[in-house]
Design an enzyme around this catalytic site. Structure first.
Site, PDB file in Angstrom:
ATOM      1  N   GLY A 187       9.931   8.742  -6.701  1.00 25.80           N
ATOM      2  CA  GLY A 187       8.502   8.776  -6.395  1.00 25.80           C
ATOM      3  C   GLY A 187       8.183   8.420  -4.959  1.00 25.80           C
ATOM      4  O   GLY A 187       8.967   7.790  -4.272  1.00 25.80           O
ATOM      5  N   SER A 188       7.010   8.801  -4.484  1.00 27.11           N
ATOM      6  CA  SER A 188       6.586   8.481  -3.131  1.00 27.11           C
ATOM      7  C   SER A 188       5.201   9.063  -2.895  1.00 27.11           C
ATOM      8  O   SER A 188       4.358   9.039  -3.781  1.00 27.11           O
ATOM      9  CB  SER A 188       7.592   8.985  -2.110  1.00 27.11           C
ATOM     10  OG  SER A 188       7.813  10.351  -2.321  1.00 27.11           O
ATOM     11  N   ARG A 189       4.975   9.623  -1.695  1.00 32.35           N
ATOM     12  CA  ARG A 189       3.638  10.095  -1.360  1.00 32.35           C
ATOM     13  C   ARG A 189       3.725  11.292  -0.428  1.00 32.35           C
ATOM     14  O   ARG A 189       4.654  11.405   0.380  1.00 32.35           O
ATOM     15  CB  ARG A 189       2.864   8.970  -0.663  1.00 32.35           C
ATOM     16  CG  ARG A 189       1.356   9.160  -0.665  1.00 32.35           C
ATOM     17  CD  ARG A 189       0.684   7.958  -0.057  1.00 32.35           C
ATOM     18  NE  ARG A 189       0.350   8.173   1.348  1.00 32.35           N
ATOM     19  CZ  ARG A 189       0.046   7.206   2.201  1.00 32.35           C
ATOM     20  NH1 ARG A 189       0.055   5.956   1.800  1.00 32.35           N
ATOM     21  NH2 ARG A 189      -0.258   7.484   3.450  1.00 32.35           N
TER      22      ARG A 189
END
Length: 218
Positions: A187-189
């Site tokens: 996950g991240s952005r």
């Protein structure tokens, strides 16, 4: 009709479509699960390893899935699966749309518009959680696309778990809208900067689907 995806070749395992760049994580995990399952009938130790190893392998297959998408119509479409974390006006007139990706989202990112990749820059940094304000100083890859709307900037930001960003296409590549351009492991952005005058169609808290959710409004 969906856009062609021939420029983004993919790994595969047992007929499951997987994200390109997943093999370094998947192969050891799946191999460990397979060996432990084969030895489970003869060894108590192998049996003890088999359950968590199989669960981890199944989780990896889910994390690195790369489904085909029917690419939506619209000037700007979402580059990432996730949830809109923030929508912020920028000093230069652009609007930043930040999309938070959890470990349960598809991690393959797609081109928000058709155009030419004019820059792919890796910027070293930290690994704080992507929902944290300090994540703007995280490890990232900064993309620029020359499009019909002018220069479009997109930033893949690593998080606390996502320690590797894998660009799929180099500078100078012409991409179709919705084409796979890179992977953020776990996950991240992803931040997308809309040009001045482009109205945002999404809201904070709204779920997005890469290649499907329209970001701008007519």
């Amino acid at each position: 009709m969906p856009h062609s995806q021939t420029s983004a070749s993919r790994d595969s395992l047992a007929g499951v479509r997987l994200a390109r760049g997943a093999s370094p994580w998947l192969l050891p995990t799946v191999a460990t699960a397979a060996v432990s399952l084969l030895g489970a009938r003869r060894s108590g130790a192998a049996k003890a390893v088999a359950v968590p190893a199989t669960a981890l392998a199944a989780g990896m297959l889910w994390f690195f899935r790369d489904p085909e998408r029917e690419i939506a119509q619209g000037r700007v479409i979402s580059p990432a699966d996730g949830v809109v974390q923030s929508i912020m006006p920028w000093k230069d007139g652009r609007t930043r749309v930040a999309i938070f990706m959890s470990p349960l989202n598809v991690h393959v990112n797609r081109a928000p518009l058709s155009g030419t990749v004019t820059s792919v820059e890796h910027v070293p940094g930290g690994f704080v959680p992507a929902f944290n304000k300090e994540s703007e100083n995280n490890e990232r890859v900064v993309w620029h696309f020359d499009t019909e709307l002018g220069d479009i900037e997109m930033i893949q930001i690593a998080g606390a778990v996502a320690r590797r960003i894998v660009p799929y296409v180099p500078r100078g590549t012409k991409v179709e809208q919705g084409e796979r351009v890179g992977l953020i492991r776990f996950g991240s952005r992803v931040d997308l900067y809309l040009p001045e005058g482009v109205e945002v169609a999404v809201e904070v808290g709204q779920k997005t689907v890469a290649g499907v959710t329209r970001i701008d409004r007519d």
